[in-house]
Write a protein that holds these residues in place. Sequence first.
Motif, PDB file in Angstrom:
ATOM      1  N   ARG A  36      38.929  31.545  36.972  1.00 32.87           N
ATOM      2  CA  ARG A  36      38.342  32.632  37.759  1.00 32.87           C
ATOM      3  C   ARG A  36      38.610  33.982  37.093  1.00 32.87           C
ATOM      4  O   ARG A  36      39.707  34.229  36.615  1.00 32.87           O
ATOM      5  N   PRO A  37      37.612  34.851  37.114  1.00 37.20           N
ATOM      6  CA  PRO A  37      37.832  36.180  36.555  1.00 37.20           C
ATOM      7  C   PRO A  37      38.601  37.060  37.549  1.00 37.20           C
ATOM      8  O   PRO A  37      38.735  36.721  38.727  1.00 37.20           O
ATOM      9  N   ARG A  78      35.891  40.673  35.978  1.00 38.33           N
ATOM     10  CA  ARG A  78      36.350  40.878  34.605  1.00 38.33           C
ATOM     11  C   ARG A  78      37.060  39.644  34.095  1.00 38.33           C
ATOM     12  O   ARG A  78      37.918  39.087  34.759  1.00 38.33           O
ATOM     13  N   SER A  79      36.699  39.255  32.886  1.00 36.60           N
ATOM     14  CA  SER A  79      37.441  38.215  32.171  1.00 36.60           C
ATOM     15  C   SER A  79      37.905  38.850  30.866  1.00 36.60           C
ATOM     16  O   SER A  79      37.667  40.030  30.628  1.00 36.60           O
ATOM     17  N   PHE A 104      29.714  35.852  42.900  1.00 33.18           N
ATOM     18  CA  PHE A 104      28.806  34.971  42.161  1.00 33.18           C
ATOM     19  C   PHE A 104      27.643  35.756  41.558  1.00 33.18           C
ATOM     20  O   PHE A 104      27.173  35.443  40.465  1.00 33.18           O
ATOM     21  N   ASP A 105      27.183  36.801  42.252  1.00 29.25           N
ATOM     22  CA  ASP A 105      26.132  37.648  41.695  1.00 29.25           C
ATOM     23  C   ASP A 105      26.643  38.332  40.429  1.00 29.25           C
ATOM     24  O   ASP A 105      25.921  38.437  39.439  1.00 29.25           O
ATOM     25  N   GLY A 106      27.887  38.789  40.455  1.00 33.01           N
ATOM     26  CA  GLY A 106      28.475  39.393  39.263  1.00 33.01           C
ATOM     27  C   GLY A 106      28.583  38.403  38.122  1.00 33.01           C
ATOM     28  O   GLY A 106      28.291  38.729  36.966  1.00 33.01           O
ATOM     29  N   LEU A 107      28.982  37.174  38.436  1.00 34.28           N
ATOM     30  CA  LEU A 107      29.077  36.147  37.395  1.00 34.28           C
ATOM     31  C   LEU A 107      27.714  35.830  36.791  1.00 34.28           C
ATOM     32  O   LEU A 107      27.620  35.441  35.629  1.00 34.28           O
ATOM     33  N   VAL A 111      28.770  36.314  30.947  1.00 31.63           N
ATOM     34  CA  VAL A 111      28.546  35.221  30.005  1.00 31.63           C
ATOM     35  C   VAL A 111      28.573  33.855  30.699  1.00 31.63           C
ATOM     36  O   VAL A 111      28.159  32.859  30.108  1.00 31.63           O
ATOM     37  N   GLN A 112      29.031  33.811  31.947  1.00 24.75           N
ATOM     38  CA  GLN A 112      29.065  32.553  32.702  1.00 24.75           C
ATOM     39  C   GLN A 112      27.776  32.327  33.502  1.00 24.75           C
ATOM     40  O   GLN A 112      27.722  31.426  34.335  1.00 24.75           O
ATOM     41  N   ALA A 113      26.738  33.098  33.236  1.00 22.65           N
ATOM     42  CA  ALA A 113      25.508  33.045  34.027  1.00 22.65           C
ATOM     43  C   ALA A 113      24.893  31.651  34.084  1.00 22.65           C
ATOM     44  O   ALA A 113      24.513  31.181  35.162  1.00 22.65           O
TER      45      ALA A 113
END
Length: 162
Positions: A36-37, A78-79, A104-107, A111-113
């Motif tokens: 998880r970020p 953020r990751s 989830f919208d942010g993800l 790069v995890q889209a």
Amino acid sequence: MQQLQREPQERRRTARVLAQASAAELADLWREWPDRPEVEYVRGPESGLVMVQARTGGTGDRFHLGEATATRATVAVRSADDEAIGTAYVLGSHPEHAALAAIFDGLLGSVQANRVREEVIAVLEQRQNARDAERRADARSTVVDFFTVARENDSNDEEDDE
């Protein structure tokens, strides 16, 4: 911060799927999410009122139907090598739901889209489509064919009048 650009239609679709999912479904998916970020709240979650508009006959003139409670949230995810902003609006006063949908919208902007599309959006969309089909089938089972009823009762009643 490099935010991945998304097509407006895709963004609407994913926002709809996240908003229509239950908070419990999103919580389960987030709980199972590996690596998880870091999540920072930029705004909210906060509840407020929105004006609901409708159209006469579905396509006619617009009119104000009334107000509805909605909750919004904006987060930064953020990751180590990535950062993205996610925003979500959900109907009702559900801060946890709005926060998880925003994550989830942010993800989806990170790069995890692709992973989110496959493991979250596709799964939720499939569940929602199955629920919708079941509801349509239940509603369809209660439909009365009035044409058939009218035809069955359309006998020559002149004998009854005498």
